[in-house]
Design a protein around this motif. Structure first.
Motif, PDB file in Angstrom:
ATOM      1  N   TYR A  50       0.831  -1.207   0.000  1.00 15.74           N
ATOM      2  CA  TYR A  50       0.000   0.000   0.000  1.00 15.74           C
ATOM      3  C   TYR A  50       0.867   1.259   0.000  1.00 15.74           C
ATOM      4  CZ  TYR A  50      -3.679  -3.346   1.152  1.00 15.74           C
ATOM      5  OH  TYR A  50      -4.539  -4.413   1.139  1.00 15.74           O
ATOM      6  N   GLU A  51       1.930   1.254   0.763  1.00 12.77           N
ATOM      7  CA  GLU A  51       2.835   2.416   0.772  1.00 12.77           C
ATOM      8  C   GLU A  51       3.479   2.619  -0.590  1.00 12.77           C
ATOM      9  OE1 GLU A  51       5.245   1.412   4.191  1.00 12.77           O
ATOM     10  OE2 GLU A  51       3.988   2.639   5.518  1.00 12.77           O
ATOM     11  N   GLY A  90       1.347   4.543  -2.837  1.00 12.77           N
ATOM     12  CA  GLY A  90       1.040   5.923  -2.466  1.00 12.77           C
ATOM     13  C   GLY A  90       0.028   6.095  -1.352  1.00 12.77           C
ATOM     14  N   THR A  99      -1.077   6.495   2.424  1.00 13.92           N
ATOM     15  CA  THR A  99      -0.440   7.006   3.631  1.00 13.92           C
ATOM     16  C   THR A  99      -1.334   6.704   4.827  1.00 13.92           C
ATOM     17  OG1 THR A  99      -1.433   9.196   3.312  1.00 13.92           O
ATOM     18  CG2 THR A  99       0.791   8.850   2.424  1.00 13.92           C
ATOM     19  N   ARG A 100      -0.708   6.654   5.976  1.00 10.61           N
ATOM     20  CA  ARG A 100      -1.459   6.374   7.201  1.00 10.61           C
ATOM     21  C   ARG A 100      -2.417   7.530   7.471  1.00 10.61           C
ATOM     22  NH1 ARG A 100       1.941   2.423  10.528  1.00 10.61           N
ATOM     23  NH2 ARG A 100       3.313   1.624   8.901  1.00 10.61           N
ATOM     24  N   SER A 101      -3.600   7.161   7.921  1.00  8.69           N
ATOM     25  CA  SER A 101      -4.636   8.163   8.154  1.00  8.69           C
ATOM     26  C   SER A 101      -5.447   7.748   9.374  1.00  8.69           C
ATOM     27  CB  SER A 101      -5.537   8.276   6.918  1.00  8.69           C
ATOM     28  OG  SER A 101      -6.178   7.041   6.660  1.00  8.69           O
ATOM     29  N   MET A 131      -5.302   3.579   6.194  1.00  8.60           N
ATOM     30  CA  MET A 131      -4.512   4.225   5.151  1.00  8.60           C
ATOM     31  C   MET A 131      -5.451   4.812   4.108  1.00  8.60           C
ATOM     32  SD  MET A 131      -1.452   1.387   4.725  1.00  8.60           S
ATOM     33  CE  MET A 131      -0.171   2.553   4.233  1.00  8.60           C
ATOM     34  N   LYS A 186      -5.591   7.189   0.118  1.00  7.49           N
ATOM     35  CA  LYS A 186      -4.905   7.708  -1.072  1.00  7.49           C
ATOM     36  C   LYS A 186      -5.898   8.542  -1.867  1.00  7.49           C
ATOM     37  CE  LYS A 186      -2.593   6.281  -5.324  1.00  7.49           C
ATOM     38  NZ  LYS A 186      -1.998   5.147  -6.051  1.00  7.49           N
TER      39      LYS A 186
END
Length: 150
Positions: free
Chosen positions: A122-123, A126, A128-130, A145, A147
């Protein structure tokens, strides 16, 4: 050749892989921290379910849940024999493309730190942690995460 296409999660190949994924989830997380959708729920009208196949063999599955204002990545799983061969990446590309076709501008997902390979995928794509989204709560176990889709 790897083919990723819409599929029926209730068909034998995808259902067997989903059962394997659900067993892993059950062994990894307590029931209250396990957010996998039941196989039957993946056949709902608001879900776009995909299978990655090589010939007749199902190597991986993944789904896009259509939500109000965003899409959610669900049921991502690759068979042990197919790991490291680009199956999950092909599924995630299809999910992203389908989300854009559906007019969605954001993808969210819930996973866990224990699934390190998934987090790395997933990183790389693109994400990102959310924070928590939808009906999820921040339980200290889930990793959220997101995007934005351009």
């Amino acid at each position: 050749m790897l083919i990723v296409a819409l599929a029926n999660p209730l068909d034998p190949g995808p259902a067997a892989l989903l059962a394997e994924a659900q067993a892993l989830q059950a062994a990894t997380y307590a029931p209250e921290n396990n957010h996998a959708l039941p196989t039957e729920a993946l056949a709902a009208a608001d879900i776009r379910f995909f299978a990655a196949r090589e010939g007749d063999r199902v190597l991986g599955v993944g789904a896009l849940a259509i939500r109000v204002g965003y899409g959610e990545v669900k049921a991502m799983f690759t068979s042990d024999a197919a790991r490291g061969k680009g199956v999950a990446a092909a599924l995630l590309r299809m999910i992203e493309d389908t989300a854009r076709e559906e007019g969605l501008t954001r993808l969210n997902l819930e996973t866990g730190e224990e699934l390190a390979a998934a987090v790395r995928l997933y990183e790389r794509f693109g994400f990102t942690r959310s924070g928590a989204f939808g009906d999820y709560v921040d339980d200290g176990v889930s990793l959220f995460m997101s995007k934005d889709l351009a």
